[in-house]
Design a protein around this motif. Structure first.
Motif, PDB file in Angstrom:
ATOM      1  N   TRP A 205       0.812  -1.183  -0.110  1.00 52.66           N
ATOM      2  CA  TRP A 205       0.142   0.116  -0.097  1.00 52.66           C
ATOM      3  C   TRP A 205       0.831   1.285   0.128  1.00 52.66           C
ATOM      4  CZ3 TRP A 205      -4.844  -0.663  -1.484  1.00 52.66           C
ATOM      5  CH2 TRP A 205      -5.390  -1.747  -1.136  1.00 52.66           C
ATOM      6  N   SER A 206       2.202   1.100   0.276  1.00 53.98           N
ATOM      7  CA  SER A 206       3.137   2.305   0.199  1.00 53.98           C
ATOM      8  C   SER A 206       2.626   3.247   0.897  1.00 53.98           C
ATOM      9  CB  SER A 206       3.186   2.831  -1.399  1.00 53.98           C
ATOM     10  OG  SER A 206       3.649   1.721  -2.128  1.00 53.98           O
ATOM     11  N   VAL A 207       2.489   3.176   2.163  1.00 58.27           N
ATOM     12  CA  VAL A 207       1.881   4.505   3.185  1.00 58.27           C
ATOM     13  C   VAL A 207       2.976   5.537   3.276  1.00 58.27           C
ATOM     14  CG1 VAL A 207       0.204   2.904   4.301  1.00 58.27           C
ATOM     15  CG2 VAL A 207       2.631   2.965   5.233  1.00 58.27           C
ATOM     16  N   ALA A 208       4.121   4.916   2.903  1.00 65.19           N
ATOM     17  CA  ALA A 208       5.247   6.010   3.118  1.00 65.19           C
ATOM     18  C   ALA A 208       5.303   6.632   1.787  1.00 65.19           C
ATOM     19  CB  ALA A 208       6.561   5.189   3.258  1.00 65.19           C
ATOM     20  N   THR A 209       4.571   7.726   1.539  1.00 63.80           N
ATOM     21  CA  THR A 209       4.356   8.552   0.294  1.00 63.80           C
ATOM     22  C   THR A 209       5.331   9.340   0.318  1.00 63.80           C
ATOM     23  OG1 THR A 209       2.820   9.901   1.031  1.00 63.80           O
ATOM     24  CG2 THR A 209       1.710   7.809  -0.031  1.00 63.80           C
ATOM     25  N   LYS A 210       5.531  10.121  -1.010  1.00 61.93           N
ATOM     26  CA  LYS A 210       6.787  11.268  -1.003  1.00 61.93           C
ATOM     27  C   LYS A 210       6.044  12.426  -0.685  1.00 61.93           C
ATOM     28  CE  LYS A 210       8.839   9.118  -5.147  1.00 61.93           C
ATOM     29  NZ  LYS A 210       9.115   9.116  -6.603  1.00 61.93           N
ATOM     30  N   ASP A 211       4.683  12.618  -0.675  1.00 64.87           N
ATOM     31  CA  ASP A 211       4.251  13.902  -0.149  1.00 64.87           C
ATOM     32  C   ASP A 211       3.686  14.218   1.191  1.00 64.87           C
ATOM     33  OD1 ASP A 211       2.814  12.199  -1.048  1.00 64.87           O
ATOM     34  OD2 ASP A 211       1.188  13.689  -2.278  1.00 64.87           O
ATOM     35  N   TRP A 212       3.820  12.822   1.734  1.00 66.90           N
ATOM     36  CA  TRP A 212       3.360  12.631   3.185  1.00 66.90           C
ATOM     37  C   TRP A 212       4.344  11.974   4.036  1.00 66.90           C
ATOM     38  CZ3 TRP A 212      -1.382  14.315   5.406  1.00 66.90           C
ATOM     39  CH2 TRP A 212      -2.353  14.792   4.537  1.00 66.90           C
ATOM     40  N   ASN A 213       4.612  12.275   5.313  1.00 63.27           N
ATOM     41  CA  ASN A 213       5.387  11.488   6.376  1.00 63.27           C
ATOM     42  C   ASN A 213       4.331  10.804   7.169  1.00 63.27           C
ATOM     43  OD1 ASN A 213       7.893  12.541   5.375  1.00 63.27           O
ATOM     44  ND2 ASN A 213       7.653  14.392   6.519  1.00 63.27           N
ATOM     45  N   CYS A 214       4.573   9.476   7.454  1.00 62.98           N
ATOM     46  CA  CYS A 214       3.901   8.653   8.167  1.00 62.98           C
ATOM     47  C   CYS A 214       4.580   8.021   9.339  1.00 62.98           C
ATOM     48  CB  CYS A 214       3.038   7.252   7.372  1.00 62.98           C
ATOM     49  SG  CYS A 214       2.257   6.314   8.084  1.00 62.98           S
ATOM     50  N   PHE A 215       3.801   7.938  10.417  1.00 66.39           N
ATOM     51  CA  PHE A 215       4.414   7.343  11.765  1.00 66.39           C
ATOM     52  C   PHE A 215       3.146   6.400  12.098  1.00 66.39           C
ATOM     53  CE2 PHE A 215       6.065  11.578  11.229  1.00 66.39           C
ATOM     54  CZ  PHE A 215       7.266  11.403  11.866  1.00 66.39           C
TER      55      PHE A 215
END
Length: 511
Positions: free
Chosen positions: A47-57
């Motif tokens: 699902w690639s929650v680590a997107t380029k335009d968002w930071n995910c924790f």
């Protein structure tokens, strides 16, 4: 600038069915706090929650895959200082050893605790006897803490107290959360706390505080619940934080954020307000301009809650560099390296993709029966892999196959050499079996409807409308027994479900 909190009851389902794309397009969020994500580490790359335009924790459950979990998303141009997983600070800082080649990672041989590193948000309480229980709760993925320049954001998912054991966990979790918040405030930091607390603060936040309508009377008064009392110590009159929604809407009625989907309670707005955004009063008075509930956004049994902030987070180009992000950020996860994409690409995933795959399999299946030489070279393994898709087609595909078989003439005899007789008859046999099974299922359904219609469904006494047939799922002497109830969703007044109840009996000639 908008900050949202939402219990999504499964982040993967939200992405797959397109609700996440609808939510982002309608609200344009800057910071999103999800609870009950139910996503595992092995699905991060998919699902690639680590997107380029968002930071995910992301904090996932480490003891039971697909359970609990929280995630905090923030736009990548917002500057970050630190990030931490859990409340206790005693979780192993596993992510510090993922890429030791970078100088800012910890160089210790053994994996340290968060509180032992410079990347911890800090403000921890001292170790106690119950630290083992608290660490166990942290391993369930119930808290993610991110420190921004002007405030510390706590994203929490408080346990549900269904038994004495879970009640102890819940009370300990809220108690520890209160202590840590007080320490952060005493150090001069602003605090924003949001999430699903599994607890309604006051009677105004509950559709049935005494349990009368739901036929579940409480053994004690609504206000005497220990967890509710402790929760009100955080955001009550003398608490360190403010319930931001009640700060802007102190008297609003029927403002709920969670409903029971099994009883259709959302249609009658028969729910509870258990999703909150809390903040210290000085921060609310200085930076918060609005707070509201978006009950018209679907995708979960909860709805989002948001606050509108003045632009307290300046844009920083330095924050775009991955090396400057805290180690807890998903963009450092080995599962996500090389698979990062933009949020728009993630939002393209929807339920329509599954439909397109099914429709694409149809022409290949039909083309195989038309005896094209290009289809002859398909390996037997490929044909076997398409067998399950072949039976999932509609009747029109079966009819097309049969018609092609009947209209077969001598003009195609030259192409028969590529097919062996065994393969040909096997293909035709499969199509005939498919048609036979389809007719059998249709006949079975017709007979079922015929006998079902002969037995009259009773009408409820409150609305004189057809009832619904339910089955007892609770363990006990009546497990599996059927009964009739009012067909309307549970709720207050005449629009809600009446108290009609009747056990189902096949021998009862009245119906």
């Amino acid at each position: 600038m908008r900050l949202f909190t939402w219990n999504v009851n499964g982040l993967e389902s939200l992405l797959r069915k397109g609700y996440f794309a609808d939510f982002v397009n309608r609200t344009s969020p800057d910071i999103i706090c999800f609870q009950e994500t139910k996503i595992s580490r092995r699905k991060l790359a998919r699902w690639s929650v680590a997107t380029k335009d968002w930071n995910c924790f992301l904090s996932v459950c480490k003891t039971n895959e697909g359970y609990s979990g929280v995630a905090t998303f923030c736009l990548s141009h917002f500057p970050l200082i630190k990030a931490e997983e859990g409340i206790s600070g005693f979780l192993s800082a596993e992510c510090l050893s993922w890429n030791p080649s970078r100088s800012w990672f910890c160089s210790q041989r053994e994996t340290p605790n968060w509180r032992e590193t410079t990347y911890s948000v800090g403000y921890h309480f001292e170790a106690r006897e119950d630290i083992g229980l608290l660490t166990k709760l942290d391993k369930e993925g119930r808290c993610a803490i991110v420190e921004f320049p002007y405030f510390i954001l706590f994203n929490v998912y408080v346990p549900f107290d269904s038994s004495d054991e879970t009640f102890e966990y819940k009370y300990l979790f809220i108690q520890s959360l209160l202590k840590r918040i007080k320490m952060a405030l005493e150090s001069g930091k602003n605090v924003v706390l949001c999430g699903d607390f599994n607890c309604a603060r006051e009677r105004i936040d509950h559709c049935d505080p005494e349990g009368v309508i739901q036929n579940k009377p409480r053994n004690s008064s609504f206000e005497s619940d220990p967890c509710r009392q402790l929760f009100n110590e955080i955001c009550g009159c003398k608490g360190p934080l403010v319930d931001v929604f009640r700060y802007f809407h102190p008297e609003r009625l029927d403002a709920y954020t969670c409903w029971n989907n099994q009883t259709g309670a959302r249609k009658t707005n028969f729910g509870t307000r258990i999703d909150y955004i809390l903040a210290n009063r000085a921060f609310v008075e200085s930076f918060v301009t609005d707070c509201d509930i978006l009950s018209d956004i679907y995708g979960s049994d909860h709805c989002p809650v948001y606050i509108e902030l003045r632009n307290v987070l300046p844009v920083s180009q330095d924050s775009l560099h991955v090396e400057r992000l805290p180690p807890f950020c998903c963009r450092h996860f080995p599962d996500s390296l090389g698979s990062q994409q933009s949020l728009k690409d993630v939002m393209k995933v929807s339920i329509n993709a599954n439909c397109s795959k099914i429709m694409e399999s149809g022409p290949h299946f039909v083309g195989a029966i038309s005896f094209k030489r290009t289809a002859v070279t398909v390996r037997s393994s490929t044909v076997a892999s398409q067998e399950t898709e072949r039976y999932s087609q509609e009747d029109k595909y079966g009819a097309t196959l049969l018609s092609r078989k009947r209209t077969f003439d001598h003009s195609t005899c030259n192409e028969m050499d590529a097919f062996s007789n065994e393969e040909y008859y096997a293909t035709v046999r499969d199509s005939e079996n498919y048609l036979h099974s389809t007719k059998y299922q249709k006949a079975k359904e017709d007979w079922r409807k015929l006998f079902q219609n002969r037995q009259r469904v009773p009408l409820c006494t409150g609305h004189n409308e057809p009832c619904l047939l339910r089955v007892v799922k609770k363990k006990g002497p009546n497990l599996g027994r059927k009964f009739y109830v009012c067909g309307r969703p549970i709720g207050k007044g005449k629009e809600g479900r009446c108290k009609f109840f009747l056990w189902y009996d096949k021998q009862d000639t009245r119906y």
